[in-house]
Design a protein around this motif. Structure first.
Motif, PDB file in Angstrom:
ATOM      1  N   GLY A  83     -43.304 127.441 -30.523  1.00  0.00           N
ATOM      2  CA  GLY A  83     -41.766 127.008 -30.769  1.00  0.00           C
ATOM      3  C   GLY A  83     -40.600 127.693 -29.987  1.00  0.00           C
ATOM      4  O   GLY A  83     -39.341 127.466 -30.298  1.00  0.00           O
ATOM      5  N   GLU A  84     -40.916 128.587 -28.950  1.00  0.00           N
ATOM      6  CA  GLU A  84     -39.975 129.138 -28.284  1.00  0.00           C
ATOM      7  C   GLU A  84     -39.596 128.428 -27.033  1.00  0.00           C
ATOM      8  O   GLU A  84     -40.341 127.579 -26.702  1.00  0.00           O
ATOM      9  CB  GLU A  84     -40.482 130.453 -28.066  1.00  0.00           C
ATOM     10  N   ILE A  85     -38.344 128.764 -26.465  1.00  0.00           N
ATOM     11  CA  ILE A  85     -38.020 128.237 -25.360  1.00  0.00           C
ATOM     12  C   ILE A  85     -39.093 128.486 -24.193  1.00  0.00           C
ATOM     13  O   ILE A  85     -39.297 129.806 -24.015  1.00  0.00           O
ATOM     14  CB  ILE A  85     -36.467 128.389 -24.709  1.00  0.00           C
ATOM     15  N   ALA A  86     -39.450 127.616 -23.386  1.00  0.00           N
ATOM     16  CA  ALA A  86     -40.406 127.844 -22.275  1.00  0.00           C
ATOM     17  C   ALA A  86     -39.724 127.845 -20.983  1.00  0.00           C
ATOM     18  O   ALA A  86     -38.473 127.595 -20.875  1.00  0.00           O
ATOM     19  CB  ALA A  86     -41.406 126.759 -22.259  1.00  0.00           C
ATOM     20  N   GLU A  87     -40.255 128.431 -20.037  1.00  0.00           N
ATOM     21  CA  GLU A  87     -39.863 128.480 -18.783  1.00  0.00           C
ATOM     22  C   GLU A  87     -39.458 127.172 -18.154  1.00  0.00           C
ATOM     23  O   GLU A  87     -40.289 126.283 -18.319  1.00  0.00           O
ATOM     24  CB  GLU A  87     -40.825 129.337 -17.626  1.00  0.00           C
ATOM     25  N   ASN A  88     -38.469 127.191 -17.487  1.00  0.00           N
ATOM     26  CA  ASN A  88     -37.903 125.799 -17.019  1.00  0.00           C
ATOM     27  C   ASN A  88     -36.959 125.946 -15.968  1.00  0.00           C
ATOM     28  O   ASN A  88     -36.462 127.127 -15.688  1.00  0.00           O
ATOM     29  CB  ASN A  88     -37.328 125.078 -18.166  1.00  0.00           C
ATOM     30  N   ALA A  89     -36.361 124.772 -15.371  1.00  0.00           N
ATOM     31  CA  ALA A  89     -35.612 124.873 -14.213  1.00  0.00           C
ATOM     32  C   ALA A  89     -34.231 125.459 -14.375  1.00  0.00           C
ATOM     33  O   ALA A  89     -33.623 125.753 -13.490  1.00  0.00           O
ATOM     34  CB  ALA A  89     -35.852 123.261 -13.874  1.00  0.00           C
ATOM     35  N   TRP A  90     -33.745 125.659 -15.819  1.00  0.00           N
ATOM     36  CA  TRP A  90     -32.356 126.000 -15.955  1.00  0.00           C
ATOM     37  C   TRP A  90     -32.164 127.373 -15.611  1.00  0.00           C
ATOM     38  O   TRP A  90     -30.916 127.802 -15.118  1.00  0.00           O
ATOM     39  CB  TRP A  90     -31.633 125.941 -17.415  1.00  0.00           C
ATOM     40  N   ALA A  91     -33.376 128.178 -15.287  1.00  0.00           N
ATOM     41  CA  ALA A  91     -33.143 129.633 -14.609  1.00  0.00           C
ATOM     42  C   ALA A  91     -32.789 129.483 -13.007  1.00  0.00           C
ATOM     43  O   ALA A  91     -32.426 130.742 -12.597  1.00  0.00           O
ATOM     44  CB  ALA A  91     -34.373 130.250 -14.865  1.00  0.00           C
ATOM     45  N   PHE A  92     -32.800 128.309 -12.319  1.00  0.00           N
ATOM     46  CA  PHE A  92     -32.669 128.322 -10.956  1.00  0.00           C
ATOM     47  C   PHE A  92     -31.279 127.402 -10.702  1.00  0.00           C
ATOM     48  O   PHE A  92     -31.362 126.342 -10.848  1.00  0.00           O
ATOM     49  CB  PHE A  92     -33.997 127.567 -10.557  1.00  0.00           C
ATOM     50  N   MET A  93     -30.526 128.020 -10.068  1.00  0.00           N
ATOM     51  CA  MET A  93     -28.953 127.655  -9.906  1.00  0.00           C
ATOM     52  C   MET A  93     -29.025 126.490  -8.707  1.00  0.00           C
ATOM     53  O   MET A  93     -30.039 126.575  -7.790  1.00  0.00           O
ATOM     54  CB  MET A  93     -28.280 128.656  -9.614  1.00  0.00           C
ATOM     55  N   PRO A  94     -28.187 125.822  -8.658  1.00  0.00           N
ATOM     56  CA  PRO A  94     -28.358 124.561  -7.920  1.00  0.00           C
ATOM     57  C   PRO A  94     -27.924 124.663  -6.487  1.00  0.00           C
ATOM     58  O   PRO A  94     -28.189 123.822  -5.658  1.00  0.00           O
ATOM     59  CB  PRO A  94     -27.457 123.389  -8.774  1.00  0.00           C
ATOM     60  N   GLY A  95     -27.390 125.612  -6.025  1.00  0.00           N
ATOM     61  CA  GLY A  95     -26.699 125.836  -4.578  1.00  0.00           C
ATOM     62  C   GLY A  95     -27.580 125.538  -3.603  1.00  0.00           C
ATOM     63  O   GLY A  95     -27.510 124.721  -2.672  1.00  0.00           O
ATOM     64  N   TYR A  96     -28.820 126.326  -3.441  1.00  0.00           N
ATOM     65  CA  TYR A  96     -29.739 126.155  -2.574  1.00  0.00           C
ATOM     66  C   TYR A  96     -30.421 124.848  -2.562  1.00  0.00           C
ATOM     67  O   TYR A  96     -30.597 124.201  -1.439  1.00  0.00           O
ATOM     68  CB  TYR A  96     -30.694 127.298  -2.455  1.00  0.00           C
TER      69      TYR A  96
END
Length: 396
Positions: A83-96
């Motif tokens: 029930g914890e937050i899993a690794e996901n794309a929000w950790a990676f910013m959109p600039g690149y």
């Protein structure tokens, strides 16, 4: 006569030609090392055995940037079985990934070669700007050798991988150059894009704030007119706002005020489990995890003290206060939020202005030896952190 003619041609050669040649030569060396390792790479979660260059250059977090480029960000945060937050794309910013996706649309080419192209191009831009940056505080020979060290540094393979580091370092170098040149108004768009490429807005806001305070305190010998005070102070505030923008965007998109920080904490859960983000505790938690008590605490304290003393070494002081403000601000930011593990070396890359201090000794033996040591460091970093050996727990 011939020798003097060659010397004259060297003197007349534009600085950017030297930088471009250094960059190209360094990329040949690094590419050779990468291909050697790719040739012996076993099958892994990202590639088949003995992958080609583009595939090998897009392992690890490059896959997350690829996901962002083609699928965007999840509206609902994924959860683990507990029930914890899993690794996901929000950790990676959109600039690149946005830049890469744009070129993918224009060229029709897939992610892997376009990502490498963007990183390579940005690394050349960063090298050119880095010369300009160090040249503002050091003579030509030191600035040029600093570029050599930048291009052959142990983590310089990242400059041609599918990571955001090249683009970020290009933007950061541009921002630092604008700061040294006191072109505050031009900082605003650079800060905005930079803060959406890699986490940096808060650290740069601190550096700008220190710059403003220093200019105010020294205004008797270095005038600080109102026409400069307002844009300088405004840029500092704007950078702080930009530093909070991505967490706010994640909150708006997902409905969770802690979406971004919870996502970041998921990456350290393999070490210390799921815990709250308490500023200025992660380094000590990491020290205890790696070395136990009390050695872990002692080592972290020694590292903090050594870092502080480094900023006052004569060679570092010769870089000027503004570059030292950036290194100090970024160091404080890392101390506040980052949990050191194998990617700590990559997270230290934004302190690259310190290469301007390392480059100052003129001894040929010192310089040749340092270049060879850095190239050996590339091979070591590729082997230990980029190459995948079974159940690899040393992400770059």
């Amino acid at each position: 006569m011939a020798a003097s003619g060659r010397q004259a041609r060297v003197r007349l050669t534009p600085w950017w030609v030297f930088v471009a040649v250094i960059w190209a030569a360094s990329r040949l060396v690094t590419t050779t090392l990468v291909l050697l390792l790719a040739h012996v790479q076993d099958a892994n979660p990202w590639t088949a055995a003995s992958p080609g260059y583009a595939a090998f250059a897009n392992m690890w977090d490059a896959r997350w940037y690829n996901i962002v480029a083609v699928a965007g960000y999840p509206q609902a945060l994924p959860l683990t079985a507990g029930g914890e937050i899993a690794e996901n794309a929000w950790a990676f910013m959109p600039g690149y990934p946005v830049v890469v996706r744009l070129l993918m649309e224009l060229s029709g080419a897939p992610w892997e070669p376009v990502a490498v192209f963007v990183s390579l191009t940005a690394s050349l831009g960063a090298a050119l700007l880095f010369y300009r940056l160090i040249r503002t505080v050091q003579p030509h020979s030191v600035a040029l050798f600093a570029v050599v060290l930048f291009c052959v540094a142990p983590l310089s393979p990242l400059l041609q991988f599918g990571y955001a580091e090249s683009l970020y370092l290009f933007l950061l170098t541009l921002a630092l150059l604008l700061l040294l040149e006191r072109r505050y108004v031009l900082l605003f768009p650079v800060i905005a894009v930079m803060a959406l490429t890699r986490p940096s807005g808060l650290a740069f806001a601190l550096a700008l704030g220190l710059h403003v305070v220093h200019r105010w305190l020294t205004r008797s010998r270095d005038p600080f007119p109102v026409r400069e005070r307002m844009p300088a102070a405004s840029a500092a505030v704007f950078s702080g706002i930009c530093g909070l923008a991505w967490p706010a965007i994640a909150w708006i998109a997902t409905g969770s005020i802690t979406a971004y920080t919870d996502t970041e904490l998921a990456w350290r859960s393999a070490y210390i489990g799921y815990q709250e983000l308490v500023p200025f505790t992660a380094w000590f938690q990491s020290g205890v995890w790696w070395l136990g008590m009390p050695l872990g605490i002692v080592v972290v304290v020694v590292l903090i003290a050594a870092f502080g003393l480094t900023l006052f070494l004569p060679a570092v002081r010769r870089l000027g206060v503004d570059l030292r403000f950036w290194v100090a601000g970024y160091g404080l930011y890392l101390l506040a939020v980052f949990f050191p593990q194998s990617s700590v070396f990559r997270l230290l890359m934004p302190m690259f202005p310190l290469l301007g201090a390392v480059a100052q000794p003129r001894s040929v033996l010192y310089r040749v030896g340092l270049v060879l040591l850095f190239i050996a460091g590339q091979w070591g970093w590729l082997l230990l952190f980029w190459g995948v050996d079974g159940a690899d727990w040393t992400p770059p």
